[in-house]
Every structure is written in structure tokens, then in C-alpha cells.
Design an enzyme around this catalytic site. Structure first.
Site, PDB file in Angstrom:
ATOM      1  N   LYS A  11       1.017  -1.292  -0.108  1.00  0.00           N
ATOM      2  CA  LYS A  11       0.090   0.038  -0.143  1.00  0.00           C
ATOM      3  C   LYS A  11       0.906   1.213  -0.143  1.00  0.00           C
ATOM      4  O   LYS A  11       2.008   1.204   0.248  1.00  0.00           O
ATOM      5  CB  LYS A  11      -0.968  -0.054   1.210  1.00  0.00           C
ATOM      6  CG  LYS A  11      -1.929  -1.226   1.062  1.00  0.00           C
ATOM      7  CD  LYS A  11      -3.123  -1.249   2.143  1.00  0.00           C
ATOM      8  CE  LYS A  11      -4.208  -2.159   2.248  1.00  0.00           C
ATOM      9  NZ  LYS A  11      -5.072  -2.167   3.306  1.00  0.00           N
ATOM     10  N   TYR A  51     -12.390  -2.553  -4.162  1.00  0.00           N
ATOM     11  CA  TYR A  51     -12.905  -2.611  -2.808  1.00  0.00           C
ATOM     12  C   TYR A  51     -14.443  -2.647  -2.653  1.00  0.00           C
ATOM     13  O   TYR A  51     -14.874  -2.204  -1.871  1.00  0.00           O
ATOM     14  CB  TYR A  51     -12.317  -1.734  -1.447  1.00  0.00           C
ATOM     15  CG  TYR A  51     -10.860  -2.007  -1.157  1.00  0.00           C
ATOM     16  CD1 TYR A  51     -10.591  -2.934  -0.273  1.00  0.00           C
ATOM     17  CD2 TYR A  51      -9.630  -1.018  -1.485  1.00  0.00           C
ATOM     18  CE1 TYR A  51      -9.246  -3.386   0.231  1.00  0.00           C
ATOM     19  CE2 TYR A  51      -8.276  -1.484  -0.780  1.00  0.00           C
ATOM     20  CZ  TYR A  51      -8.416  -2.688  -0.044  1.00  0.00           C
ATOM     21  OH  TYR A  51      -7.020  -3.012   0.507  1.00  0.00           O
ATOM     22  N   ASN A 114      -2.049   0.238   6.603  1.00  0.00           N
ATOM     23  CA  ASN A 114      -1.550  -0.821   7.138  1.00  0.00           C
ATOM     24  C   ASN A 114      -0.654  -1.793   6.126  1.00  0.00           C
ATOM     25  O   ASN A 114      -0.781  -2.896   6.396  1.00  0.00           O
ATOM     26  CB  ASN A 114      -2.874  -1.483   7.836  1.00  0.00           C
ATOM     27  CG  ASN A 114      -3.730  -2.022   6.724  1.00  0.00           C
ATOM     28  OD1 ASN A 114      -3.662  -1.688   5.436  1.00  0.00           O
ATOM     29  ND2 ASN A 114      -4.846  -2.803   7.197  1.00  0.00           N
ATOM     30  N   HIS A 117      -2.213  -5.376   1.521  1.00  0.00           N
ATOM     31  CA  HIS A 117      -3.499  -6.065   1.091  1.00  0.00           C
ATOM     32  C   HIS A 117      -2.958  -7.442   0.755  1.00  0.00           C
ATOM     33  O   HIS A 117      -2.018  -7.650   0.083  1.00  0.00           O
ATOM     34  CB  HIS A 117      -4.065  -5.411   0.075  1.00  0.00           C
ATOM     35  CG  HIS A 117      -5.469  -6.092  -0.325  1.00  0.00           C
ATOM     36  ND1 HIS A 117      -6.635  -6.559   0.206  1.00  0.00           N
ATOM     37  CD2 HIS A 117      -5.240  -7.099  -1.512  1.00  0.00           C
ATOM     38  CE1 HIS A 117      -7.136  -7.194  -0.597  1.00  0.00           C
ATOM     39  NE2 HIS A 117      -6.374  -7.838  -1.585  1.00  0.00           N
ATOM     40  N   GLU A 128      -9.590 -10.788  -7.942  1.00  0.00           N
ATOM     41  CA  GLU A 128      -8.651  -9.779  -7.871  1.00  0.00           C
ATOM     42  C   GLU A 128      -7.336  -9.873  -8.714  1.00  0.00           C
ATOM     43  O   GLU A 128      -6.848  -8.762  -9.207  1.00  0.00           O
ATOM     44  CB  GLU A 128      -7.983  -9.720  -6.179  1.00  0.00           C
ATOM     45  CG  GLU A 128      -9.037  -9.129  -5.409  1.00  0.00           C
ATOM     46  CD  GLU A 128      -8.722  -9.222  -3.820  1.00  0.00           C
ATOM     47  OE1 GLU A 128      -7.501  -9.642  -3.607  1.00  0.00           O
ATOM     48  OE2 GLU A 128      -9.436  -8.895  -2.984  1.00  0.00           O
TER      49      GLU A 128
HETATM   50  P1  RTP Z   1      -6.997  -5.856   3.328  1.00  0.00           P
HETATM   51  O1  RTP Z   1      -8.332  -6.446   2.330  1.00  0.00           O
HETATM   52  O2  RTP Z   1      -6.459  -4.389   2.914  1.00  0.00           O
HETATM   53  O3  RTP Z   1      -6.002  -7.042   3.020  1.00  0.00           O
HETATM   54  O4  RTP Z   1      -7.229  -6.127   4.758  1.00  0.00           O
HETATM   55  P2  RTP Z   1      -7.938  -6.983   5.627  1.00  0.00           P
HETATM   56  O5  RTP Z   1      -8.607  -8.159   4.837  1.00  0.00           O
HETATM   57  O6  RTP Z   1      -7.110  -7.527   6.737  1.00  0.00           O
HETATM   58  O7  RTP Z   1      -9.058  -6.210   6.180  1.00  0.00           O
HETATM   59  P3  RTP Z   1     -10.500  -5.864   5.512  1.00  0.00           P
HETATM   60  O8  RTP Z   1     -11.634  -6.015   6.773  1.00  0.00           O
HETATM   61  O9  RTP Z   1     -10.678  -6.423   4.201  1.00  0.00           O
HETATM   62  O10 RTP Z   1     -10.533  -4.309   5.413  1.00  0.00           O
HETATM   63  C1  RTP Z   1      -9.942  -3.591   4.183  1.00  0.00           C
HETATM   64  C2  RTP Z   1      -9.101  -2.512   4.890  1.00  0.00           C
HETATM   65  O11 RTP Z   1     -10.059  -1.442   5.031  1.00  0.00           O
HETATM   66  C3  RTP Z   1      -9.448  -0.798   6.159  1.00  0.00           C
HETATM   67  N1  RTP Z   1     -10.387  -1.132   7.337  1.00  0.00           N
HETATM   68  N2  RTP Z   1     -10.664  -0.065   8.272  1.00  0.00           N
HETATM   69  N3  RTP Z   1     -11.614   1.614  10.477  1.00  0.00           N
HETATM   70  C4  RTP Z   1     -11.994   0.098  10.153  1.00  0.00           C
HETATM   71  O12 RTP Z   1     -12.543  -0.296  11.145  1.00  0.00           O
HETATM   72  C5  RTP Z   1     -11.397  -0.648   9.307  1.00  0.00           C
HETATM   73  N4  RTP Z   1     -11.648  -1.698   9.081  1.00  0.00           N
HETATM   74  C6  RTP Z   1     -10.958  -1.891   8.028  1.00  0.00           C
HETATM   75  C7  RTP Z   1      -8.029  -1.506   6.615  1.00  0.00           C
HETATM   76  O13 RTP Z   1      -6.926  -0.637   6.088  1.00  0.00           O
HETATM   77  C8  RTP Z   1      -8.324  -2.886   5.924  1.00  0.00           C
HETATM   78  O14 RTP Z   1      -6.970  -3.389   5.487  1.00  0.00           O
HETATM   79 MG    MG Z   2      -9.659  -7.737   2.916  1.00  0.00          MG
END
Ligand code: RTP
Ligand code: MG
Length: 141
Positions: A11, A51, A114, A117, A128
Site C-alpha cells: 500500500k 474494494y 496498514n 493487502h 482480484e
Molecule cells: P486488506 O483487504 O486490505 O488486505 O485488509 P484485511 O483483509 O485485513 O481487512 P478488511 O476487513 O478487508 O478491510 C480492508 C481495509 O479497510 C481498512 N479498514 N478499516 N476503520 C476500520 O474499522 C477498518 N476496518 C478495515 C483497513 O485498512 C483494511 O486493510
Molecule cells: Mg480484505
């Protein structure tokens, strides 16, 4: 175990920190091969489309804004159990909860910025990969 492919995106925060190589080393040390890669500054449309599953979530706007704030490095990783292996290397979404030694524990600042991804299932990995790469851009070996 089957050979799998997954999408990894370094990212904008991690690209800005100049840690692409350090993150690639972790993939290599875990036995994951980069079989396609491109650096790209995502448009708002591209980030929103990528997304789309999170469209209704309260953090969607912030996520799109962050993902378009600078260039990202997008790669297809291939290896045994690649989807789960990459998620393990990444660590928890919130770096505060990420296990020591994971990418997010070492390079991420916050739940928004973070570092990486990773696809969360084989089904989403296929979607994807097709979103960013044509089949001729994949170089398995
Ligand atoms: P990613 O898709 O980026 O790999 O991350 P992830 O699976 O660990 O998390 P996901 O639930 O898919 O969420 C995508 C991205 O959205 C942001 N996020 N912010 N503020 C919040 O509560 C929140 N929750 C998620 C994070 O940057 C996350 O990587
Ligand atoms: Mg995710």
C-alpha cells in the site's frame, strides 16, 4: 497441498517508506514466488472497484482515499497455500493486534495505513488477479 495464487498489494504507506524490497524478501523466504508485478497510482474508480465488497462499510471513503494517496506495488504470489501463507505473513488488519515479526507489526502505522493487502480466499484471489492482470502478464515458472 495445491499450488495457489494470491494478490498482494504493497500500500502507499509502505511504498513511501521504501520497504518494497524488505516485504518481497518475506515472500521469498516463505517460498512464495512473484509471478507478476506492477507499480500503479490507482485512480479513485480503480480503488472503488477493487474494494467494492466494502462499499457499504463506514471506512470505505477513507480506504479509497488512502489507496489513491500514492503509488502501490501490486503482485501475484504463487506457492503452496499462497492465500493463507500471505495472510499469515501480513498479520492482523490492525497493526496493534498483529503478531510480532509480521509485515503489519513491523511496517504499518494504523488500521488505515496498514502496509499491505492480501486476498482473503482463493475465490477472491482469482477475482482480484483478473482485476489487475491479463493472463499473458502472468509468468509462472
Ligand atoms: P486488506 O483487504 O486490505 O488486505 O485488509 P484485511 O483483509 O485485513 O481487512 P478488511 O476487513 O478487508 O478491510 C480492508 C481495509 O479497510 C481498512 N479498514 N478499516 N476503520 C476500520 O474499522 C477498518 N476496518 C478495515 C483497513 O485498512 C483494511 O486493510
Ligand atoms: Mg480484505
Amino acid at each position: 497441498m495445491a499450488l495457489e495464487r494470491t494478490i498482494s498489494i504493497i500500500k502507499p504507506d509502505a511504498v513511501a517508506k521504501n520497504v518494497i524490497g524488505q516485504i518481497y524478501s518475506r515472500f521469498e523466504n516463505a517460498g512464495l514466488k512473484v509471478v507478476a508485478a506492477k507499480m500503479k497510482h490507482l485512480s479513485k474508480k480503480e480503488a472503488e472497484g477493487f474494494y467494492a465488497v466494502h462499499r457499504e462499510r463506514p471506512f470505505f471513503g477513507a480506504l479509497v482515499e488512502f489507496m489513491t494517496s500514492g503509488p502501490v506495488m501490486i503482485q501475484v504470489l504463487e506457492g503452496e497455500n499462497a492465500v493463507a501463507k500471505n495472510r499469515e505473513l501480513m498479520g492482523a488488519t490492525n497493526p496493534k493486534d498483529a503478531a510480532p515479526g509480521t509485515i503489519r507489526a513491523d511496517f504499518a502505522e494504523s488500521i488505515d495505513a496498514n502496509a499491505v493487502h492480501g486476498s482473503d480466499s482463493q475465490e477472491n484471489a482469482a477475482i482480484e488477479i483478473a482485476y489487475f492482470f491479463s493472463t499473458t502478464e502472468l509468468c509462472p515458472r
